[in-house]
Enzyme design. Structure first.
Site, PDB file in Angstrom:
ATOM      1  N   LEU A  33       0.894  -1.374  -0.084  1.00  0.00           N
ATOM      2  CA  LEU A  33       0.079   0.065  -0.119  1.00  0.00           C
ATOM      3  C   LEU A  33       0.887   1.338  -0.088  1.00  0.00           C
ATOM      4  O   LEU A  33       1.880   1.458   0.553  1.00  0.00           O
ATOM      5  CB  LEU A  33      -0.851   0.029   1.348  1.00  0.00           C
ATOM      6  CG  LEU A  33      -1.632  -1.208   1.333  1.00  0.00           C
ATOM      7  CD1 LEU A  33      -2.868  -0.926   2.530  1.00  0.00           C
ATOM      8  CD2 LEU A  33      -2.514  -1.336   0.157  1.00  0.00           C
ATOM      9  N   HIS A  37      -3.298   4.014  -2.441  1.00  0.00           N
ATOM     10  CA  HIS A  37      -4.419   3.320  -1.650  1.00  0.00           C
ATOM     11  C   HIS A  37      -4.932   3.937  -0.502  1.00  0.00           C
ATOM     12  O   HIS A  37      -6.213   3.944  -0.264  1.00  0.00           O
ATOM     13  CB  HIS A  37      -3.840   1.998  -1.168  1.00  0.00           C
ATOM     14  CG  HIS A  37      -3.030   1.038  -2.358  1.00  0.00           C
ATOM     15  ND1 HIS A  37      -1.701   1.182  -2.360  1.00  0.00           N
ATOM     16  CD2 HIS A  37      -3.712   0.318  -3.206  1.00  0.00           C
ATOM     17  CE1 HIS A  37      -1.467   0.305  -3.500  1.00  0.00           C
ATOM     18  NE2 HIS A  37      -2.611  -0.379  -3.867  1.00  0.00           N
ATOM     19  N   LYS A 149      -6.082   5.694 -11.815  1.00  0.00           N
ATOM     20  CA  LYS A 149      -4.857   5.371 -12.304  1.00  0.00           C
ATOM     21  C   LYS A 149      -4.969   3.982 -13.124  1.00  0.00           C
ATOM     22  O   LYS A 149      -4.441   3.897 -14.360  1.00  0.00           O
ATOM     23  CB  LYS A 149      -4.040   4.977 -11.262  1.00  0.00           C
ATOM     24  CG  LYS A 149      -3.061   4.054 -11.284  1.00  0.00           C
ATOM     25  CD  LYS A 149      -1.646   4.584 -11.786  1.00  0.00           C
ATOM     26  CE  LYS A 149      -0.417   3.538 -11.871  1.00  0.00           C
ATOM     27  NZ  LYS A 149      -0.872   2.356 -12.011  1.00  0.00           N
ATOM     28  N   ASP A 150      -6.122   3.082 -12.972  1.00  0.00           N
ATOM     29  CA  ASP A 150      -6.189   1.947 -13.621  1.00  0.00           C
ATOM     30  C   ASP A 150      -7.523   2.272 -14.275  1.00  0.00           C
ATOM     31  O   ASP A 150      -8.456   1.434 -13.910  1.00  0.00           O
ATOM     32  CB  ASP A 150      -6.267   0.549 -12.779  1.00  0.00           C
ATOM     33  CG  ASP A 150      -4.703   0.459 -12.134  1.00  0.00           C
ATOM     34  OD1 ASP A 150      -3.889  -0.041 -12.482  1.00  0.00           O
ATOM     35  OD2 ASP A 150      -4.789   0.856 -10.797  1.00  0.00           O
ATOM     36  N   GLN A 153      -9.547  -0.594 -16.018  1.00  0.00           N
ATOM     37  CA  GLN A 153      -9.832  -1.713 -14.776  1.00  0.00           C
ATOM     38  C   GLN A 153     -11.356  -0.928 -14.281  1.00  0.00           C
ATOM     39  O   GLN A 153     -12.205  -1.654 -13.963  1.00  0.00           O
ATOM     40  CB  GLN A 153      -8.809  -1.774 -13.769  1.00  0.00           C
ATOM     41  CG  GLN A 153      -9.350  -2.293 -12.351  1.00  0.00           C
ATOM     42  CD  GLN A 153      -8.127  -2.809 -11.468  1.00  0.00           C
ATOM     43  OE1 GLN A 153      -7.595  -3.816 -11.843  1.00  0.00           O
ATOM     44  NE2 GLN A 153      -8.093  -1.887 -10.534  1.00  0.00           N
ATOM     45  N   LEU A 184       1.756   7.220  -8.426  1.00  0.00           N
ATOM     46  CA  LEU A 184       2.240   6.052  -7.272  1.00  0.00           C
ATOM     47  C   LEU A 184       1.779   4.912  -8.026  1.00  0.00           C
ATOM     48  O   LEU A 184       0.608   4.751  -8.473  1.00  0.00           O
ATOM     49  CB  LEU A 184       1.590   6.458  -5.922  1.00  0.00           C
ATOM     50  CG  LEU A 184       1.761   7.920  -5.553  1.00  0.00           C
ATOM     51  CD1 LEU A 184       1.409   7.950  -4.105  1.00  0.00           C
ATOM     52  CD2 LEU A 184       3.491   8.254  -5.446  1.00  0.00           C
ATOM     53  N   SER A 185       2.721   3.826  -7.817  1.00  0.00           N
ATOM     54  CA  SER A 185       2.453   2.440  -8.052  1.00  0.00           C
ATOM     55  C   SER A 185       3.022   1.589  -7.095  1.00  0.00           C
ATOM     56  O   SER A 185       4.240   1.934  -6.851  1.00  0.00           O
ATOM     57  CB  SER A 185       2.747   2.383  -9.695  1.00  0.00           C
ATOM     58  OG  SER A 185       2.778   0.815  -9.768  1.00  0.00           O
ATOM     59  N   SER A 186       2.518   0.370  -7.009  1.00  0.00           N
ATOM     60  CA  SER A 186       3.494  -0.379  -5.992  1.00  0.00           C
ATOM     61  C   SER A 186       4.746  -0.828  -6.809  1.00  0.00           C
ATOM     62  O   SER A 186       5.690  -1.200  -6.315  1.00  0.00           O
ATOM     63  CB  SER A 186       2.591  -1.792  -5.655  1.00  0.00           C
ATOM     64  OG  SER A 186       1.466  -1.398  -4.936  1.00  0.00           O
ATOM     65  N   ARG A 187       4.684  -0.841  -8.165  1.00  0.00           N
ATOM     66  CA  ARG A 187       5.763  -1.279  -8.986  1.00  0.00           C
ATOM     67  C   ARG A 187       6.808  -0.284  -8.941  1.00  0.00           C
ATOM     68  O   ARG A 187       8.120  -0.425  -9.355  1.00  0.00           O
ATOM     69  CB  ARG A 187       5.194  -1.787 -10.475  1.00  0.00           C
ATOM     70  CG  ARG A 187       4.422  -2.875 -10.172  1.00  0.00           C
ATOM     71  CD  ARG A 187       4.061  -3.255 -11.948  1.00  0.00           C
ATOM     72  NE  ARG A 187       3.417  -4.562 -11.790  1.00  0.00           N
ATOM     73  CZ  ARG A 187       2.089  -4.749 -11.607  1.00  0.00           C
ATOM     74  NH1 ARG A 187       1.275  -3.572 -11.514  1.00  0.00           N
ATOM     75  NH2 ARG A 187       1.436  -5.678 -11.876  1.00  0.00           N
TER      76      ARG A 187
HETATM   77  P1  AMP Z   1      -3.609  -2.489  -6.733  1.00  0.00           P
HETATM   78  O1  AMP Z   1      -3.254  -2.808  -5.319  1.00  0.00           O
HETATM   79  O2  AMP Z   1      -2.457  -1.945  -7.447  1.00  0.00           O
HETATM   80  O3  AMP Z   1      -4.614  -3.634  -7.364  1.00  0.00           O
HETATM   81  O4  AMP Z   1      -4.375  -0.972  -6.587  1.00  0.00           O
HETATM   82  C1  AMP Z   1      -5.777  -0.990  -5.827  1.00  0.00           C
HETATM   83  C2  AMP Z   1      -6.647  -0.171  -6.141  1.00  0.00           C
HETATM   84  O5  AMP Z   1      -5.801   1.257  -5.953  1.00  0.00           O
HETATM   85  C3  AMP Z   1      -6.876   0.090  -7.433  1.00  0.00           C
HETATM   86  O6  AMP Z   1      -8.237   0.660  -7.720  1.00  0.00           O
HETATM   87  C4  AMP Z   1      -6.194   1.045  -7.912  1.00  0.00           C
HETATM   88  O7  AMP Z   1      -6.604   1.814  -9.283  1.00  0.00           O
HETATM   89  C5  AMP Z   1      -5.668   2.327  -6.948  1.00  0.00           C
HETATM   90  N1  AMP Z   1      -4.573   3.095  -7.054  1.00  0.00           N
HETATM   91  C6  AMP Z   1      -3.540   2.482  -7.393  1.00  0.00           C
HETATM   92  N2  AMP Z   1      -2.630   3.526  -7.556  1.00  0.00           N
HETATM   93  C7  AMP Z   1      -3.337   4.745  -7.348  1.00  0.00           C
HETATM   94  C8  AMP Z   1      -2.803   6.100  -7.558  1.00  0.00           C
HETATM   95  N3  AMP Z   1      -1.482   6.321  -7.642  1.00  0.00           N
HETATM   96  N4  AMP Z   1      -4.076   6.919  -7.285  1.00  0.00           N
HETATM   97  C9  AMP Z   1      -5.126   6.268  -6.931  1.00  0.00           C
HETATM   98  N5  AMP Z   1      -5.496   5.091  -6.949  1.00  0.00           N
HETATM   99  C10 AMP Z   1      -4.557   4.240  -7.244  1.00  0.00           C
END
Ligand code: AMP
Length: 289
Positions: A33, A37, A149-150, A153, A184-187
């Site tokens: 997270l 998130h 961001k997605d 999805q 922001l991204s976990s990656r």
């Molecule tokens: P994930 O854990 O990557 O599947 O992300 C979980 C949720 O968080 C998804 O609905 C993503 O679109 C959202 N999310 C991920 N990164 C961001 C971000 N930078 N800004 C807003 N929402 C995000």
């Protein structure tokens, strides 16, 4: 904050609050997270009386074993973030419940999953929708929160909920960015310093494309070509796709002419920085939208 692993326990928890007339919000995540998130959790906290965060590294949405293997796992930190954001229940999905032995049922959204990431990640959206459907059954939320961001999805999940009559409202949350614009991204954790430096070019290039569309550029292929060029100027980046599409249907505009006054315009990219795949997008709203 309560933490539970079993689906049945989470369902009973949620059902108790529903029966007491309280609203329940769900934020589904893969873990690792970050502030993106956290923004989803904050929206849920503001709008719902009880907030559930699910943390489940759903293997069926990864189409590369290496990506799944190297996905960051930060359980303790994740629980700390949930606690800080006032989450009431963390559901740590167990594969035993979410992908039981003999599993063979799937949820598939058709047209919306074909373009963009769907073209390059076969099976990805089927994995997402199947598990999101399960999480909606388990947490029975009044509202569920997804990040723009997605974008694809979010569109796919909205379609699924509408088509299959889920009793949940999908709420969308704007993308949270680093000060230099990188989404922001976990990656992002996997980026080397040079890749991280190059990655700031993604949002810069997207905002230039957005400005062109706002100024009235109508030819989608020209916007896409200039965007591709500016991304490729960064030596560390390799473009997977650049698309300029109708933000509602995710289809190309008729004859490639952007209809900005009446239709939202999605400008979306996927790029590799080294071995790390990053996606981002901007949307130009129609007049009055
Ligand atoms: P994930 O854990 O990557 O599947 O992300 C979980 C949720 O968080 C998804 O609905 C993503 O679109 C959202 N999310 C991920 N990164 C961001 C971000 N930078 N800004 C807003 N929402 C995000």
């Amino acid at each position: 904050m309560r933490i539970c692993e079993r689906a049945a326990e989470a369902r009973i928890w949620s059902e108790c609050y529903r029966q007491a007339g309280l609203s329940v919000g769900l934020v589904p995540t893969l873990g690792a997270l970050h502030q993106g998130h956290a923004a989803l959790l904050q929206h849920a906290r503001r709008e719902c009386e009880r907030v559930v965060a699910s943390i489940y590294l759903n293997p069926t949405q990864f189409n590369s074993p290496a990506d799944l293997e190297t996905y960051p796992r930060t359980r303790q930190h994740d629980l700390d973030v949930c606690r800080e954001q006032g989450v009431d229940l963390v559901f740590l999905g167990e594969t035993e419940d979410l992908l039981p032995d003999g599993f063979q049922s799937h949820v598939e959204v058709e047209e919306l999953t074909r373009p963009l990431c769907g073209k390059f990640r076969p099976g990805h959206f089927r994995g997402v929708t199947t598990v999101v459907a399960q999480l909606l059954h388990v947490a029975r939320p009044h509202r569920a929160y997804f990040g723009l961001k997605d974008y694809q999805q979010a569109a796919v999940v909205q379609r699924m909920v509408k088509d299959l009559n889920f009793d949940t409202e999908i709420r969308l949350v704007p993308t949270v960015r680093e000060p230099d614009g990188l989404a922001l991204s976990s990656r992002n954790k996997r980026l080397s310093p040079r890749e991280r430096e190059a990655a700031r070019g993604i949002y810069r290039a997207l905002t230039l494309a957005r400005d062109e569309v706002r100024r009235g550029e109508e030819v989608a292929s020209e916007v896409a070509a200039r965007l591709t060029n500016s991304l490729e100027r960064e030596r560390e980046l390799r473009v997977e796709y650049v698309e300029v599409l109708d933000a509602h249907t995710l289809l190309p505009f008729p004859e490639g002419r952007i209809e900005r006054r009446t239709h939202g315009v999605l400008i979306a990219v996927a790029v590799y920085a080294g071995g790390t795949r990053l996606i981002d997008n901007v949307v130009v709203l129609p007049d009055g939208g």
